[in-house]
Design a protein around this motif. Structure first.
Motif, mmCIF file in Angstrom:
data_model
loop_
_atom_site.group_PDB
_atom_site.id
_atom_site.type_symbol
_atom_site.label_atom_id
_atom_site.label_comp_id
_atom_site.label_asym_id
_atom_site.label_seq_id
_atom_site.Cartn_x
_atom_site.Cartn_y
_atom_site.Cartn_z
ATOM 1 N N PRO A 33 0.844 -1.242 -0.015
ATOM 2 C CA PRO A 33 0.023 0.097 0.048
ATOM 3 C C PRO A 33 0.932 1.045 0.040
ATOM 4 O O PRO A 33 1.859 1.435 0.682
ATOM 5 C CB PRO A 33 -0.782 -0.111 1.298
ATOM 6 N N GLY A 34 0.428 2.223 -0.757
ATOM 7 C CA GLY A 34 1.326 3.575 -0.794
ATOM 8 C C GLY A 34 2.436 3.485 -1.767
ATOM 9 O O GLY A 34 3.043 4.519 -1.887
ATOM 10 N N GLY A 35 3.042 2.219 -2.314
ATOM 11 C CA GLY A 35 4.073 2.146 -3.384
ATOM 12 C C GLY A 35 3.609 2.636 -4.707
ATOM 13 O O GLY A 35 2.412 2.882 -4.838
ATOM 14 N N LEU A 36 4.537 2.581 -5.509
ATOM 15 C CA LEU A 36 4.115 2.873 -6.924
ATOM 16 C C LEU A 36 3.153 2.242 -7.511
ATOM 17 O O LEU A 36 2.444 2.828 -8.309
ATOM 18 C CB LEU A 36 5.701 3.146 -7.693
ATOM 19 N N TRP A 37 2.988 0.801 -7.365
ATOM 20 C CA TRP A 37 2.136 0.020 -8.028
ATOM 21 C C TRP A 37 0.727 0.429 -7.524
ATOM 22 O O TRP A 37 -0.020 0.459 -8.289
ATOM 23 C CB TRP A 37 2.523 -1.351 -7.771
ATOM 24 N N SER A 38 0.512 0.774 -6.096
ATOM 25 C CA SER A 38 -0.672 1.279 -5.551
ATOM 26 C C SER A 38 -1.066 2.557 -6.456
ATOM 27 O O SER A 38 -2.370 2.764 -6.881
ATOM 28 C CB SER A 38 -0.692 1.305 -4.274
ATOM 29 N N LEU A 39 -0.152 3.567 -6.740
ATOM 30 C CA LEU A 39 -0.542 4.919 -7.524
ATOM 31 C C LEU A 39 -0.975 4.258 -8.960
ATOM 32 O O LEU A 39 -1.785 5.039 -9.461
ATOM 33 C CB LEU A 39 0.799 5.645 -7.539
ATOM 34 N N LEU A 40 -0.152 3.522 -9.466
ATOM 35 C CA LEU A 40 -0.674 3.161 -10.967
ATOM 36 C C LEU A 40 -1.978 2.543 -10.867
ATOM 37 O O LEU A 40 -2.655 2.960 -11.875
ATOM 38 C CB LEU A 40 0.514 2.065 -11.448
ATOM 39 N N GLY A 41 -2.270 1.707 -9.871
ATOM 40 C CA GLY A 41 -3.633 1.332 -9.642
ATOM 41 C C GLY A 41 -4.589 2.571 -9.751
ATOM 42 O O GLY A 41 -5.801 2.355 -10.416
ATOM 43 N N ALA A 42 -4.374 3.313 -9.193
ATOM 44 C CA ALA A 42 -5.284 4.513 -9.047
ATOM 45 C C ALA A 42 -5.284 5.381 -10.273
ATOM 46 O O ALA A 42 -6.361 5.592 -10.737
ATOM 47 C CB ALA A 42 -4.570 5.514 -7.842
ATOM 48 N N GLY A 43 -4.161 5.282 -10.979
ATOM 49 C CA GLY A 43 -4.143 6.081 -12.307
ATOM 50 C C GLY A 43 -4.900 5.192 -13.436
ATOM 51 O O GLY A 43 -5.653 5.674 -14.102
ATOM 52 N N MET A 44 -4.759 3.886 -13.130
ATOM 53 C CA MET A 44 -5.401 2.927 -14.310
ATOM 54 C C MET A 44 -7.282 2.920 -14.001
ATOM 55 O O MET A 44 -7.927 2.981 -14.990
ATOM 56 C CB MET A 44 -5.312 1.655 -14.023
ATOM 57 N N ASP A 45 -7.410 3.298 -12.655
ATOM 58 C CA ASP A 45 -8.899 3.448 -12.419
ATOM 59 C C ASP A 45 -9.387 4.637 -12.802
ATOM 60 O O ASP A 45 -10.607 4.807 -13.529
ATOM 61 C CB ASP A 45 -8.879 3.368 -10.849
ATOM 62 N N LYS A 46 -8.642 5.903 -12.850
ATOM 63 C CA LYS A 46 -8.926 7.166 -13.285
ATOM 64 C C LYS A 46 -9.359 6.973 -14.961
ATOM 65 O O LYS A 46 -10.192 7.578 -15.596
ATOM 66 C CB LYS A 46 -8.076 8.089 -13.096
ATOM 67 N N ALA A 47 -8.416 6.257 -15.632
ATOM 68 C CA ALA A 47 -8.261 5.910 -16.889
ATOM 69 C C ALA A 47 -9.574 5.534 -17.491
ATOM 70 O O ALA A 47 -10.149 5.631 -18.191
ATOM 71 C CB ALA A 47 -7.140 5.292 -17.266
ATOM 72 N N VAL A 48 -9.958 4.283 -16.629
ATOM 73 C CA VAL A 48 -11.008 3.467 -17.153
ATOM 74 C C VAL A 48 -12.314 4.343 -16.759
ATOM 75 O O VAL A 48 -13.472 4.615 -17.710
ATOM 76 C CB VAL A 48 -11.331 2.158 -16.491
ATOM 77 N N LYS A 49 -12.485 5.157 -15.696
ATOM 78 C CA LYS A 49 -13.607 5.938 -15.483
ATOM 79 C C LYS A 49 -13.574 7.243 -16.436
ATOM 80 O O LYS A 49 -14.918 7.601 -16.698
ATOM 81 C CB LYS A 49 -13.468 6.697 -13.808
ATOM 82 N N ALA A 50 -12.584 7.779 -17.086
ATOM 83 C CA ALA A 50 -12.519 8.670 -18.123
ATOM 84 C C ALA A 50 -13.107 8.097 -19.127
ATOM 85 O O ALA A 50 -13.962 8.792 -20.142
ATOM 86 C CB ALA A 50 -11.265 9.042 -18.376
ATOM 87 N N THR A 51 -13.408 6.879 -19.558
ATOM 88 C CA THR A 51 -14.051 5.820 -20.463
ATOM 89 C C THR A 51 -15.434 5.807 -20.136
ATOM 90 O O THR A 51 -16.358 6.338 -20.981
ATOM 91 C CB THR A 51 -13.359 4.732 -21.082
ATOM 92 N N ASP A 52 -15.692 5.271 -18.938
ATOM 93 C CA ASP A 52 -16.947 5.097 -18.291
ATOM 94 C C ASP A 52 -17.162 5.404 -16.839
ATOM 95 O O ASP A 52 -16.314 4.719 -16.323
ATOM 96 C CB ASP A 52 -17.495 3.798 -18.767
ATOM 97 N N SER A 53 -17.827 6.456 -16.368
ATOM 98 C CA SER A 53 -17.728 6.898 -15.200
ATOM 99 C C SER A 53 -18.311 5.751 -14.131
ATOM 100 O O SER A 53 -18.039 5.756 -13.045
ATOM 101 C CB SER A 53 -18.634 7.911 -15.062
#
Length: 327
Positions: A33-53
């Motif tokens: 938790p809190g490492g780079l991979w967790s940040l990447l997970g948050a970024g991927m979540d934002k990316a798919v939400k930008a396609t479909d909320s």
């Protein structure tokens, strides 16, 4: 006219179907938790939400890439963050895997710029005339070397590279030295306390653990012979990398090394449309992923398709072909 109307209706139907694709709801197994991979997970979540909320990627903290491959092999997670080197070991059933893992498919590469570093205490380097990895074995220096903990791929890579340079455990102990298992930040503390002479790890240039070593201990960054780099890349599916001159205090020249990369992986059981939506979202909304950390600014769509250790999922492959990234 009837045929023309039918064609238009069909086109509109297909377009509507593509636009109204089902939202994704997936779990991504990462690392601490809190490492780079967790940040990447948050970024991927934002990316798919930008396609479909309504889309969601839920991050699940795990022990890292080896653990994630185990979860993927057992179909207990939808997506996993893994290093390319971990995938290479899994495909051939090497330790820690008891058998080859054959159900993995790639969604996209996230980075390939985590180079292996070998920091040696400058006094030891000067006393024994060491400026390259292949000087260690013949120097007779009784060096204590920090190696990442079992279960972290950088430990496997460091041991392999040292052995390729002639310094296996028998040679090291014969010289009066030893390996010390410790994580990145722990190695920094051990270097500062004089309990190890050398720190090894494969993470981004200027990582906080490396800065702590460079700022608090007089160290040199060892050169790595080309044959060691080539053998490591062949063994682990990694790539060559240059650490630019002056990245660290006592480093006037560039240092040639190799770098680990990390990718998002799924299994062959994922639906094609889901993999397609993921890859398309990552490409079209890549800034959501790039923005999670300054170290991710190098990410681009071309990098996402540059991994070579796994086949791409057919759905992801279709998205990349449409974007002109694969032929």
């Amino acid at each position: 006219m009837k045929f023309k109307a039918l064609a238009v209706a069909l086109c509109l139907g297909f377009s509507a179907g593509a636009a109204n694709a089902e939202p994704v709801n997936l779990t991504l197994s990462g690392g601490n938790p809190g490492g780079l991979w967790s940040l990447l997970g948050a970024g991927m979540d934002k990316a798919v939400k930008a396609t479909d909320s309504d889309s969601v990627i839920t991050y699940q903290a795990t022990g890292g890439g080896f653990a994630n491959i185990g979860l993927l092999a057992a179909n207990r997670t939808d997506l996993g963050m893994v290093h390319d080197a971990e995938v290479k070991l899994a495909l051939t059933g090497q330790d820690p895997f008891k058998a080859p893992v054959t159900n993995m498919m790639a969604i996209g590469y996230m980075y390939n710029w985590a180079p292996m570093h070998f920091f040696l205490n400058k006094d030891v380097a000067e006393e024994y005339g060491i400026d390259s990895l292949d000087d260690l074995a013949g120097s007779g220096a009784p060096i204590s070397i920090g190696i990442n903990r079992s279960g972290n791929i950088t430990g496997n890579v460091a041991l392999f590279m040292l052995a390729e340079a002639g310094l296996d455990e028998a040679t090291l102990t014969g010289n009066g030295g030893n390996f010390v298992r410790a994580g990145a930040n722990e190695q920094g503390d051990l270097m500062q306390d004089g309990r190890i002479d050398m720190a090894t790890n494969g993470i981004f240039i200027g990582h906080s653990s490396f800065r702590a070593i460079d700022e608090n201990v007089d160290v040199v960054l060892l050169q790595i012979p080309q044959n060691v780099i080539d053998a490591t890349n062949e063994e682990f599916g990694t790539s060559a990398y240059t650490i630019p001159a002056d990245s660290y205090s006592n480093q006037a020249e560039p240092v040639e090394t190799m770098a680990l990369g990390a990718m998002v992986v799924t299994t062959e059981s994922m639906e094609d449309d889901t993999a397609y939506t993921l890859a398309k979202s990552f490409v079209e909304h890549i800034d959501e992923i790039r923005g999670v950390h300054k170290a991710m600014q190098q990410l681009n769509p071309e990098l996402m398709v540059s991994q070579t250790v796994l086949p791409f999922h057919p759905g992801a492959e279709r998205a990349y072909e449409e974007a002109g990234l694969l032929k």
